[in-house]
Design a protein around this motif. Structure first.
Motif, PDB file in Angstrom:
ATOM      1  N   PRO A  22      10.243   0.916   0.000  1.00  0.00           N
ATOM      2  CA  PRO A  22      10.893  -0.105  -0.827  1.00  0.00           C
ATOM      3  C   PRO A  22      10.081  -1.380  -0.969  1.00  0.00           C
ATOM      4  CG  PRO A  22      11.881  -0.087   1.340  1.00  0.00           C
ATOM      5  CD  PRO A  22      10.879   1.044   1.313  1.00  0.00           C
ATOM      6  N   GLU A  23       9.140  -1.603  -0.046  1.00  0.00           N
ATOM      7  CA  GLU A  23       8.409  -2.868  -0.060  1.00  0.00           C
ATOM      8  C   GLU A  23       7.008  -2.661   0.509  1.00  0.00           C
ATOM      9  OE1 GLU A  23       9.979  -7.221   0.722  1.00  0.00           O
ATOM     10  OE2 GLU A  23       9.801  -6.116   2.606  1.00  0.00           O
ATOM     11  N   LEU A  24       6.036  -3.275  -0.150  1.00  0.00           N
ATOM     12  CA  LEU A  24       4.650  -3.263   0.316  1.00  0.00           C
ATOM     13  C   LEU A  24       4.276  -4.712   0.611  1.00  0.00           C
ATOM     14  CD1 LEU A  24       1.857  -1.881   0.734  1.00  0.00           C
ATOM     15  CD2 LEU A  24       1.431  -2.302  -1.702  1.00  0.00           C
ATOM     16  N   VAL A  25       3.893  -4.982   1.854  1.00  0.00           N
ATOM     17  CA  VAL A  25       3.507  -6.341   2.251  1.00  0.00           C
ATOM     18  C   VAL A  25       2.055  -6.308   2.707  1.00  0.00           C
ATOM     19  CG1 VAL A  25       3.946  -8.264   3.823  1.00  0.00           C
ATOM     20  CG2 VAL A  25       5.864  -6.888   2.955  1.00  0.00           C
ATOM     21  N   VAL A  26       1.234  -7.127   2.052  1.00  0.00           N
ATOM     22  CA  VAL A  26      -0.188  -7.225   2.372  1.00  0.00           C
ATOM     23  C   VAL A  26      -0.482  -8.684   2.719  1.00  0.00           C
ATOM     24  CG1 VAL A  26      -2.527  -7.004   1.453  1.00  0.00           C
ATOM     25  CG2 VAL A  26      -0.774  -5.332   0.812  1.00  0.00           C
ATOM     26  N   GLU A  27      -1.210  -8.888   3.808  1.00  0.00           N
ATOM     27  CA  GLU A  27      -1.568 -10.251   4.222  1.00  0.00           C
ATOM     28  C   GLU A  27      -3.074 -10.379   4.345  1.00  0.00           C
ATOM     29  OE1 GLU A  27       0.330 -11.335   7.883  1.00  0.00           O
ATOM     30  OE2 GLU A  27       2.308 -11.460   6.961  1.00  0.00           O
ATOM     31  N   SER A  28      -3.565 -11.588   4.039  1.00  0.00           N
ATOM     32  CA  SER A  28      -4.977 -11.883   4.296  1.00  0.00           C
ATOM     33  C   SER A  28      -5.100 -12.250   5.763  1.00  0.00           C
ATOM     34  CB  SER A  28      -5.468 -13.023   3.415  1.00  0.00           C
ATOM     35  OG  SER A  28      -4.789 -14.220   3.712  1.00  0.00           O
ATOM     36  N   GLU A  29      -6.256 -11.946   6.337  1.00  0.00           N
ATOM     37  CA  GLU A  29      -6.450 -12.226   7.754  1.00  0.00           C
ATOM     38  C   GLU A  29      -6.765 -13.688   8.019  1.00  0.00           C
ATOM     39  OE1 GLU A  29      -9.135  -9.340   9.407  1.00  0.00           O
ATOM     40  OE2 GLU A  29      -7.714  -7.716   9.045  1.00  0.00           O
ATOM     41  N   GLU A  30      -7.141 -14.431   6.953  1.00  0.00           N
ATOM     42  CA  GLU A  30      -7.419 -15.855   7.059  1.00  0.00           C
ATOM     43  C   GLU A  30      -6.914 -16.531   5.785  1.00  0.00           C
ATOM     44  OE1 GLU A  30     -11.489 -16.789   8.483  1.00  0.00           O
ATOM     45  OE2 GLU A  30     -11.729 -14.604   8.478  1.00  0.00           O
ATOM     46  N   PRO A  31      -6.745 -17.858   5.791  1.00  0.00           N
ATOM     47  CA  PRO A  31      -6.333 -18.557   4.569  1.00  0.00           C
ATOM     48  C   PRO A  31      -7.357 -18.345   3.447  1.00  0.00           C
ATOM     49  CG  PRO A  31      -6.126 -19.994   6.475  1.00  0.00           C
ATOM     50  CD  PRO A  31      -6.862 -18.766   6.933  1.00  0.00           C
ATOM     51  N   VAL A  32      -6.872 -18.235   2.220  1.00  0.00           N
ATOM     52  CA  VAL A  32      -7.757 -18.004   1.075  1.00  0.00           C
ATOM     53  C   VAL A  32      -7.419 -18.990  -0.045  1.00  0.00           C
ATOM     54  CG1 VAL A  32      -8.030 -15.558   1.589  1.00  0.00           C
ATOM     55  CG2 VAL A  32      -6.230 -16.270   0.012  1.00  0.00           C
ATOM     56  N   HIS A  33      -8.358 -19.144  -0.985  1.00  0.00           N
ATOM     57  CA  HIS A  33      -8.102 -19.973  -2.159  1.00  0.00           C
ATOM     58  C   HIS A  33      -7.997 -19.137  -3.428  1.00  0.00           C
ATOM     59  CE1 HIS A  33     -12.265 -19.578  -3.504  1.00  0.00           C
ATOM     60  NE2 HIS A  33     -12.676 -20.013  -2.319  1.00  0.00           N
ATOM     61  N   THR A  34      -8.391 -17.848  -3.369  1.00  0.00           N
ATOM     62  CA  THR A  34      -8.325 -16.988  -4.544  1.00  0.00           C
ATOM     63  C   THR A  34      -7.898 -15.583  -4.129  1.00  0.00           C
ATOM     64  OG1 THR A  34     -10.114 -18.205  -5.596  1.00  0.00           O
ATOM     65  CG2 THR A  34      -9.633 -16.037  -6.488  1.00  0.00           C
ATOM     66  N   LEU A  35      -6.951 -15.038  -4.894  1.00  0.00           N
ATOM     67  CA  LEU A  35      -6.508 -13.652  -4.723  1.00  0.00           C
ATOM     68  C   LEU A  35      -6.556 -12.989  -6.085  1.00  0.00           C
ATOM     69  CD1 LEU A  35      -4.948 -11.166  -3.536  1.00  0.00           C
ATOM     70  CD2 LEU A  35      -2.862 -12.415  -4.108  1.00  0.00           C
ATOM     71  N   GLY A  36      -7.244 -11.878  -6.178  1.00  0.00           N
ATOM     72  CA  GLY A  36      -7.247 -11.073  -7.394  1.00  0.00           C
ATOM     73  C   GLY A  36      -6.724  -9.696  -7.059  1.00  0.00           C
ATOM     74  N   PHE A  37      -5.792  -9.189  -7.871  1.00  0.00           N
ATOM     75  CA  PHE A  37      -5.217  -7.879  -7.574  1.00  0.00           C
ATOM     76  C   PHE A  37      -4.943  -7.100  -8.850  1.00  0.00           C
ATOM     77  CE2 PHE A  37      -1.460 -10.453  -8.291  1.00  0.00           C
ATOM     78  CZ  PHE A  37      -0.616  -9.600  -8.998  1.00  0.00           C
ATOM     79  N   ILE A  38      -4.804  -5.791  -8.682  1.00  0.00           N
ATOM     80  CA  ILE A  38      -4.358  -4.916  -9.769  1.00  0.00           C
ATOM     81  C   ILE A  38      -3.215  -4.065  -9.245  1.00  0.00           C
ATOM     82  CG2 ILE A  38      -6.604  -4.834 -10.919  1.00  0.00           C
ATOM     83  CD1 ILE A  38      -6.899  -1.983  -9.724  1.00  0.00           C
ATOM     84  N   PHE A  39      -2.329  -3.676 -10.134  1.00  0.00           N
ATOM     85  CA  PHE A  39      -1.199  -2.822  -9.773  1.00  0.00           C
ATOM     86  C   PHE A  39      -0.849  -1.962 -10.972  1.00  0.00           C
ATOM     87  CE2 PHE A  39       3.328  -1.834  -9.642  1.00  0.00           C
ATOM     88  CZ  PHE A  39       3.461  -1.331  -8.358  1.00  0.00           C
ATOM     89  N   ASN A  40      -0.678  -0.677 -10.735  1.00  0.00           N
ATOM     90  CA  ASN A  40      -0.124   0.183 -11.759  1.00  0.00           C
ATOM     91  C   ASN A  40       0.449   1.433 -11.121  1.00  0.00           C
ATOM     92  OD1 ASN A  40      -2.494   1.775 -11.359  1.00  0.00           O
ATOM     93  ND2 ASN A  40      -2.395   2.467 -13.461  1.00  0.00           N
ATOM     94  N   VAL A  41       1.261   2.133 -11.871  1.00  0.00           N
ATOM     95  CA  VAL A  41       1.845   3.386 -11.407  1.00  0.00           C
ATOM     96  C   VAL A  41       1.681   4.432 -12.501  1.00  0.00           C
ATOM     97  CG1 VAL A  41       3.519   2.261  -9.884  1.00  0.00           C
ATOM     98  CG2 VAL A  41       4.168   2.807 -12.222  1.00  0.00           C
ATOM     99  N   VAL A  42       1.544   5.674 -12.071  1.00  0.00           N
ATOM    100  CA  VAL A  42       1.394   6.791 -12.993  1.00  0.00           C
ATOM    101  C   VAL A  42       2.457   7.814 -12.643  1.00  0.00           C
ATOM    102  CG1 VAL A  42      -0.142   8.621 -13.785  1.00  0.00           C
ATOM    103  CG2 VAL A  42      -1.089   6.389 -13.151  1.00  0.00           C
ATOM    104  N   HIS A  43       3.227   8.241 -13.629  1.00  0.00           N
ATOM    105  CA  HIS A  43       4.257   9.250 -13.401  1.00  0.00           C
ATOM    106  C   HIS A  43       3.575  10.592 -13.164  1.00  0.00           C
ATOM    107  CE1 HIS A  43       7.521  12.055 -14.318  1.00  0.00           C
ATOM    108  NE2 HIS A  43       8.302  11.091 -13.849  1.00  0.00           N
ATOM    109  N   THR A  44       3.944  11.262 -12.067  1.00  0.00           N
ATOM    110  CA  THR A  44       3.309  12.539 -11.716  1.00  0.00           C
ATOM    111  C   THR A  44       4.276  13.710 -11.715  1.00  0.00           C
ATOM    112  OG1 THR A  44       3.694  12.174  -9.355  1.00  0.00           O
ATOM    113  CG2 THR A  44       1.585  11.394 -10.274  1.00  0.00           C
ATOM    114  N   GLY A  45       5.537  13.439 -11.947  1.00  0.00           N
ATOM    115  CA  GLY A  45       6.545  14.500 -11.885  1.00  0.00           C
ATOM    116  C   GLY A  45       6.729  15.214 -13.204  1.00  0.00           C
ATOM    117  N   ASP A  46       7.734  16.054 -13.222  1.00  0.00           N
ATOM    118  CA  ASP A  46       8.094  16.785 -14.429  1.00  0.00           C
ATOM    119  C   ASP A  46       8.779  15.853 -15.417  1.00  0.00           C
ATOM    120  OD1 ASP A  46       7.150  19.187 -13.339  1.00  0.00           O
ATOM    121  OD2 ASP A  46       9.059  19.540 -12.308  1.00  0.00           O
TER     122      ASP A  46
END
Length: 121
Positions: free
Chosen positions: A52-76
């Protein structure tokens, strides 16, 4: 959610002038990055796991975060009452929410759309 392949990647996690920072998956506790490229400061997760939830943390303080997210349907082909996956991506800095992004999966058969963002603190 089990009918989706979830792809989440961190491609920029910087401190100082250009110092790289590592990222750790906190929740779910049994999930690990499927690919880490330290030289490129890149962390990728591709999974069909159900959580239900994905939590990601940086190991140190940061000034920039870049991310991508997508999902692909794999079922019938789903039933008529099937609801496409929706996600809320919340970015925190100094224990306060900095920015929120909404993602909605495309209908089955349509090309998935990638959410790609860079957040500066």
């Amino acid at each position: 959610m089990e009918q989706y392949l979830i792809n989440f990647g961190v491609h920029s996690l910087y401190q100082g002038q250009s110092g790289f920072v590592s990222a750790t998956i906190i929740q779910p506790g049994n999930l690990e990055w499927t690919q880490v490229i330290n030289e490129a400061n890149t962390f990728n997760l591709s999974t069909t796991a159900n959580f239900p939830e994905l939590v990601v943390e940086s190991e140190e303080p940061v000034h920039t975060l870049g991310f991508i997210f997508n999902v692909v349907h794999t079922g019938d082909i789903p039933a008529e009452d099937f609801e496409n996956l929706r996600a809320t991506i919340r970015v925190f800095g100094d224990n306060a929410e900095v920015q929120t992004f909404q993602y909605a999966a495309r209908s089955v058969g349509e090309v998935s759309e990638v959410l790609s963002e860079v957040v500066r603190f």
